[in-house]
Scaffold this motif. Structure first.
Motif: not given
Length: 291
Positions: A78-79, A128-130, A133-137, A149-155
């Motif tokens: 997941x990203x 909010x970002x942390x 991640x906690x929620x996805x876990x 296998x959780x990735x983070x993406x940013x622009x």
């Protein structure tokens, strides 16, 4: 209404296009839905998040829009995407939602984070970002996601948020990898994006505070692997943001790839009119397939 043969033919072609294309998109994405963060209440405030949330005034409700791939394609990866906007707004379409079919086609679940703007409280977007991640876990089993296998993406400024999470967050919430598009990395006034600096830290930020959020200075051998892309003619976020970050990663023996395309300037996201759009997608796919 009078129907001509041309009208009937055009309508037939259009309906045929819908019938053909819908299954193509459906085979990539199983479903999409929104999930709110902070079900038990916000842990901090930016001063306006107690009023009705309204995207039109950049008062974003902290939430995730989840795009799950079809079960046949799902890899468990997941990203979580952090759109940019100089910590003053969110480009959540071309730097967020528009990426979903690409990742779902690869079997990667995808989540776009709407995070709150700091408005004087720099801790707000990072919390909010942390929490994302906690929620996805927490939902990993339900959403058929591999919690390691959780990735983070940013622009742009979202790249600063993503790289801050990658370099500052404790091990239990540290992402497995990072994907950074023309990211703000440093808060050094010599080559940061001043708008992002001022919105996050304020104009009169101390050198100590700037150093704390200059992420090229916080890379360790625990920092997750990275994919970094820029355009050489980016006059908004200078390419040294990515170059110094890449060098810091290599110094700490962290796997990293950097691509600097000849042109494109800033903020192209998933826009098809970016001259190197196809090459960029090929490079990203190859990198994602490498581990």
């Amino acid at each position: 209404m009078k129907f001509t043969m041309r009208t009937i033919t055009t309508s037939f072609i259009f309906l045929t296009f819908i019938v053909i294309c819908n299954p193509i998109f459906a085979q990539f994405t199983e479903k999409e839905f929104d999930v709110d963060l902070w079900a038990n209440g916000l842990p901090n405030t930016n001063g306006i998040d107690h009023t009705p949330f309204d995207d039109n005034i950049q008062n974003y409700k902290p939430s995730l829009r989840i795009f799950l791939p079809s079960k046949e394609r799902a890899t468990g990866r997941v990203i979580i995407a952090c759109p940019g906007g100089a910590y003053g707004g969110l480009a959540y379409r071309h730097e967020g939602y528009d990426w979903a079919p690409f990742f779902n086609q690869l079997g990667i679940a995808y989540a776009v984070l709407k995070y709150r703007m700091p408005r004087g409280n720099r801790e707000v977007p990072f919390s909010d970002a942390e929490e994302a991640i906690r929620l996805v876990k927490e939902k990993a089993k339900e959403w058929s996601i591999n919690p390691v296998d959780i990735g983070i993406m940013g622009s742009s400024a979202g790249g600063h948020l993503a790289s801050t999470i990658a370099t500052h967050t404790k091990a239990d919430l540290r992402p497995a990898f990072q994907v950074l598009f023309y990211p703000v990395i440093t808060m050094d006034k010599a080559f940061t994006h001043i708008g992002s600096h001022d919105n996050l830290l304020k104009k009169d930020a101390s050198k100590e505070l700037e150093d704390m959020y200059s992420n090229e200075k916080h890379v360790t051998d625990k920092t997750p692997r990275a994919f970094i892309v820029f355009s050489d003619d980016d006059n908004v976020v200078p390419t040294p943001n990515g170059v110094y970050y890449y060098l810091a990663l290599k110094k700490n023996r962290v796997p990293a790839s950097i691509f600097i395309y000849p042109s494109g300037r800033h903020g192209w996201g998933y826009k098809g009119d970016f001259k190197y759009h196809k090459e960029m997608l090929q490079d990203l796919r190859a990198w994602l397939d490498s581990f």
